[in-house]
Design a protein around this motif. Sequence first.
Motif, PDB file in Angstrom:
ATOM      1  N   SER A 200      11.960  23.770   4.078  1.00  0.00           N
ATOM      2  CA  SER A 200      10.865  23.027   4.267  1.00  0.00           C
ATOM      3  C   SER A 200      10.027  22.759   2.507  1.00  0.00           C
ATOM      4  CB  SER A 200       9.650  23.607   4.669  1.00  0.00           C
ATOM      5  OG  SER A 200       9.364  24.837   4.324  1.00  0.00           O
ATOM      6  N   ILE A 201       9.311  21.795   2.372  1.00  0.00           N
ATOM      7  CA  ILE A 201       8.811  21.353   1.153  1.00  0.00           C
ATOM      8  C   ILE A 201       7.142  21.646   1.470  1.00  0.00           C
ATOM      9  CG2 ILE A 201       8.064  19.553  -0.323  1.00  0.00           C
ATOM     10  CD1 ILE A 201      11.036  20.376  -0.654  1.00  0.00           C
ATOM     11  N   ALA A 202       6.627  22.326   0.473  1.00  0.00           N
ATOM     12  CA  ALA A 202       5.295  22.616   0.376  1.00  0.00           C
ATOM     13  C   ALA A 202       4.436  21.121   0.178  1.00  0.00           C
ATOM     14  CB  ALA A 202       4.845  23.772  -0.598  1.00  0.00           C
ATOM     15  N   VAL A 203       3.308  20.886   1.085  1.00  0.00           N
ATOM     16  CA  VAL A 203       2.573  19.687   0.908  1.00  0.00           C
ATOM     17  C   VAL A 203       1.151  20.539   0.859  1.00  0.00           C
ATOM     18  CG1 VAL A 203       1.777  17.710   2.044  1.00  0.00           C
ATOM     19  CG2 VAL A 203       4.170  18.102   1.889  1.00  0.00           C
ATOM     20  N   TRP A 204       0.359  19.929  -0.243  1.00  0.00           N
ATOM     21  CA  TRP A 204      -0.999  20.500  -0.227  1.00  0.00           C
ATOM     22  C   TRP A 204      -2.090  19.452   0.338  1.00  0.00           C
ATOM     23  CZ3 TRP A 204      -1.336  25.682  -1.636  1.00  0.00           C
ATOM     24  CH2 TRP A 204      -0.038  26.241  -2.106  1.00  0.00           C
ATOM     25  N   THR A 205      -3.178  20.282   1.003  1.00  0.00           N
ATOM     26  CA  THR A 205      -3.908  19.408   1.440  1.00  0.00           C
ATOM     27  C   THR A 205      -5.434  19.818   0.841  1.00  0.00           C
ATOM     28  OG1 THR A 205      -4.475  20.703   3.360  1.00  0.00           O
ATOM     29  CG2 THR A 205      -2.408  19.042   3.577  1.00  0.00           C
ATOM     30  N   ALA A 206      -6.485  19.260   1.397  1.00  0.00           N
ATOM     31  CA  ALA A 206      -7.908  19.810   0.917  1.00  0.00           C
ATOM     32  C   ALA A 206      -8.100  21.232   1.530  1.00  0.00           C
ATOM     33  CB  ALA A 206      -8.974  18.997   1.280  1.00  0.00           C
ATOM     34  N   ASN A 207      -7.035  21.582   2.627  1.00  0.00           N
ATOM     35  CA  ASN A 207      -7.435  22.837   3.150  1.00  0.00           C
ATOM     36  C   ASN A 207      -6.403  23.789   2.990  1.00  0.00           C
ATOM     37  OD1 ASN A 207      -9.765  22.020   4.555  1.00  0.00           O
ATOM     38  ND2 ASN A 207      -8.532  20.871   6.090  1.00  0.00           N
ATOM     39  N   GLY A 208      -5.416  23.455   2.047  1.00  0.00           N
ATOM     40  CA  GLY A 208      -4.291  24.480   1.573  1.00  0.00           C
ATOM     41  C   GLY A 208      -3.012  23.696   1.864  1.00  0.00           C
ATOM     42  N   LYS A 209      -2.130  24.674   2.004  1.00  0.00           N
ATOM     43  CA  LYS A 209      -0.560  24.497   2.056  1.00  0.00           C
ATOM     44  C   LYS A 209      -0.068  24.105   3.363  1.00  0.00           C
ATOM     45  CE  LYS A 209       2.517  27.769   1.584  1.00  0.00           C
ATOM     46  NZ  LYS A 209       3.635  27.479   2.953  1.00  0.00           N
TER      47      LYS A 209
ATOM     48  N   TYR B  84       0.740  -1.117  -0.209  1.00  0.00           N
ATOM     49  CA  TYR B  84      -0.033   0.165   0.068  1.00  0.00           C
ATOM     50  C   TYR B  84       0.778   1.228  -0.044  1.00  0.00           C
ATOM     51  CZ  TYR B  84      -3.854  -3.164   1.102  1.00  0.00           C
ATOM     52  OH  TYR B  84      -4.787  -4.065   0.903  1.00  0.00           O
ATOM     53  N   GLN B  85       0.397   2.147  -0.616  1.00  0.00           N
ATOM     54  CA  GLN B  85       0.759   3.697  -0.800  1.00  0.00           C
ATOM     55  C   GLN B  85       0.208   4.561   0.215  1.00  0.00           C
ATOM     56  OE1 GLN B  85       0.432   5.803  -4.293  1.00  0.00           O
ATOM     57  NE2 GLN B  85       2.279   6.389  -4.354  1.00  0.00           N
ATOM     58  N   MET B  86       0.627   4.931   1.555  1.00  0.00           N
ATOM     59  CA  MET B  86      -0.224   5.823   2.252  1.00  0.00           C
ATOM     60  C   MET B  86       0.204   7.059   1.868  1.00  0.00           C
ATOM     61  SD  MET B  86      -0.505   5.760   6.271  1.00  0.00           S
ATOM     62  CE  MET B  86      -1.859   4.344   6.296  1.00  0.00           C
ATOM     63  N   THR B  87      -0.348   8.099   1.504  1.00  0.00           N
ATOM     64  CA  THR B  87      -0.180   9.718   1.125  1.00  0.00           C
ATOM     65  C   THR B  87      -0.456  10.427   2.582  1.00  0.00           C
ATOM     66  OG1 THR B  87      -2.348   9.747   0.158  1.00  0.00           O
ATOM     67  CG2 THR B  87      -0.340   9.187  -1.113  1.00  0.00           C
ATOM     68  N   LEU B  88       0.456  11.293   2.432  1.00  0.00           N
ATOM     69  CA  LEU B  88       0.515  12.039   3.869  1.00  0.00           C
ATOM     70  C   LEU B  88      -0.458  13.415   3.422  1.00  0.00           C
ATOM     71  CD1 LEU B  88       1.647  13.103   6.533  1.00  0.00           C
ATOM     72  CD2 LEU B  88       3.399  14.497   5.259  1.00  0.00           C
ATOM     73  N   PRO B  89      -0.861  14.023   2.574  1.00  0.00           N
ATOM     74  CA  PRO B  89      -1.805  15.027   2.635  1.00  0.00           C
ATOM     75  C   PRO B  89      -2.978  14.983   3.204  1.00  0.00           C
ATOM     76  CG  PRO B  89      -0.532  15.069   0.648  1.00  0.00           C
ATOM     77  CD  PRO B  89      -0.023  13.822   1.164  1.00  0.00           C
ATOM     78  N   SER B  90      -3.641  13.835   3.052  1.00  0.00           N
ATOM     79  CA  SER B  90      -4.998  13.486   3.740  1.00  0.00           C
ATOM     80  C   SER B  90      -4.906  13.237   5.165  1.00  0.00           C
ATOM     81  CB  SER B  90      -5.600  12.455   2.976  1.00  0.00           C
ATOM     82  OG  SER B  90      -4.785  11.054   3.129  1.00  0.00           O
ATOM     83  N   LEU B  91      -3.667  12.913   5.767  1.00  0.00           N
ATOM     84  CA  LEU B  91      -3.554  12.652   7.107  1.00  0.00           C
ATOM     85  C   LEU B  91      -2.597  13.556   7.768  1.00  0.00           C
ATOM     86  CD1 LEU B  91      -2.723   8.922   6.717  1.00  0.00           C
ATOM     87  CD2 LEU B  91      -5.088   9.843   7.586  1.00  0.00           C
ATOM     88  N   VAL B  92      -2.034  14.718   7.205  1.00  0.00           N
ATOM     89  CA  VAL B  92      -0.911  15.612   8.026  1.00  0.00           C
ATOM     90  C   VAL B  92      -1.836  16.412   8.875  1.00  0.00           C
ATOM     91  CG1 VAL B  92      -1.269  17.314   6.372  1.00  0.00           C
ATOM     92  CG2 VAL B  92       0.858  17.049   7.421  1.00  0.00           C
ATOM     93  N   THR B  93      -3.019  16.857   8.895  1.00  0.00           N
ATOM     94  CA  THR B  93      -3.693  17.620   9.971  1.00  0.00           C
ATOM     95  C   THR B  93      -3.797  16.718  11.381  1.00  0.00           C
ATOM     96  OG1 THR B  93      -5.747  17.109   9.191  1.00  0.00           O
ATOM     97  CG2 THR B  93      -4.708  19.142   8.362  1.00  0.00           C
ATOM     98  N   ASN B  94      -3.794  15.384  11.023  1.00  0.00           N
ATOM     99  CA  ASN B  94      -3.921  14.461  12.206  1.00  0.00           C
ATOM    100  C   ASN B  94      -2.831  13.852  12.659  1.00  0.00           C
ATOM    101  OD1 ASN B  94      -6.864  14.375  12.222  1.00  0.00           O
ATOM    102  ND2 ASN B  94      -6.947  13.134  10.387  1.00  0.00           N
ATOM    103  N   ALA B  95      -1.505  14.289  12.163  1.00  0.00           N
ATOM    104  CA  ALA B  95      -0.141  13.737  12.502  1.00  0.00           C
ATOM    105  C   ALA B  95      -0.080  13.813  14.003  1.00  0.00           C
ATOM    106  CB  ALA B  95       0.855  14.493  11.713  1.00  0.00           C
ATOM    107  N   LYS B  96      -0.462  14.810  14.756  1.00  0.00           N
ATOM    108  CA  LYS B  96      -0.156  14.734  16.304  1.00  0.00           C
ATOM    109  C   LYS B  96      -0.927  14.035  17.076  1.00  0.00           C
ATOM    110  CE  LYS B  96       3.013  17.920  16.506  1.00  0.00           C
ATOM    111  NZ  LYS B  96       4.488  17.676  17.135  1.00  0.00           N
ATOM    112  N   ILE B  97      -2.520  13.621  16.307  1.00  0.00           N
ATOM    113  CA  ILE B  97      -3.233  12.818  17.137  1.00  0.00           C
ATOM    114  C   ILE B  97      -2.771  11.293  16.810  1.00  0.00           C
ATOM    115  CG2 ILE B  97      -5.697  11.749  16.882  1.00  0.00           C
ATOM    116  CD1 ILE B  97      -6.347  14.641  15.757  1.00  0.00           C
TER     117      ILE B  97
END
Length: 373
Positions: A115-124, A62-75
């Motif tokens: 840093s590198i810009a990672v783009w999520t549904a809510n922005g950068k 499986y290829q798990m992609t960060l942008p859909s999960l990055v806002t939950n990283a701390k959780i």
Amino acid sequence: MVKFSIEKKTLLGRLGKIESWGPVEVNHHTPSCMTYLRAGHIPHLTWDVAENQLKLEQTPIYQMTLPSLVTNAKIIEKFGKGAAKFCGMPGKNAIHLTPFDPLGKLPGGYNDSKSIAVWTANGKVSLDVKTWRSIVNSFGCSSFESLVDYDTPKDAGQKKLVKAVDRTKTFHEQLFLQDEKVSGERVVALGGGFSKYHRRKCAVDVGLAENTAAYTVEFHEFTEGKETDEKEMKELLEETFSPLPPTKLRCISGPFNPKTVLFLVQQGIDFFDSTFPIKLAEEGHAFCLADDYPTSSKYEVVDFNNQKFADDFTTPFEGCACYTCTKYTKGYLQHLLNTRELLASILLVIHNMTEYDRMFKLIRKSLENSEGL
């Protein structure tokens, strides 16, 4: 470790076998593809549907992609059991973590020296090395990618290219500082844009590092929907791989169509991802390979949004044994899309992924029957 061996080399590509992916034993033959995940799921499918209706040829990696999960990283870090369990993935799986979504946008002008810009549904989201290391460790995936400065468009000047390669090298060095723990196998990302010189330089600067499990080539400017020059692609890949050990697994991410996949296999790429079938499904499209694929690289894409299918009660694709084609009609798919029913995406994902999986099976069979080098 990523235990990979090349079983046969031909003019049409390489046949290989992956026996382990990190701590997970697999029996996965290449050329093949990772199964793309968004928010820890195959887009539009529940795990129950995926396990019961998606009949893939091989055990998935499986290829798990960060942008859909990055806002939950701390959780996820506080959860303490890894991203797979947090997302409810069943069983023990081989999972590769990527900082980017191959179906997401990557606009230029937002990367910097830190840093590198990672783009999520809510922005950068700006992703620096320290944060990426923390995410890699807390997500607990079998493997992960190093960071690459991808901002190298076709018109990039010498200064921009030099900066991109230097940043990629710095990110790599900072990620693997001697006193820092980084969990998982290292898949080194190789960039350099449209410059043969900088492709080779990046390969030498970061690709020859110790403990490299595999390579992935940053090629987002060449994916489906963008103008591509096969001669240019071939030259860039030759410059990338010529200084590197030839026995390591070679990966590439992005929605590559069957024609481009066949070409990239001929250039020595072993491992892709399943973003092309997902991209088509989300557009209301489905595809089918030509009867003589891969002798020819032809394939058909059908737009089921088209009103002409409204009263068509034939199977979507004759001869396809997937769940969608054995249970439903073209007219029903058109109706589902017309009424914006969620089932439309589910059925199209099942068919497209089944056909994409069959494509790799046909490519492997063709390589098996080809004369070795």
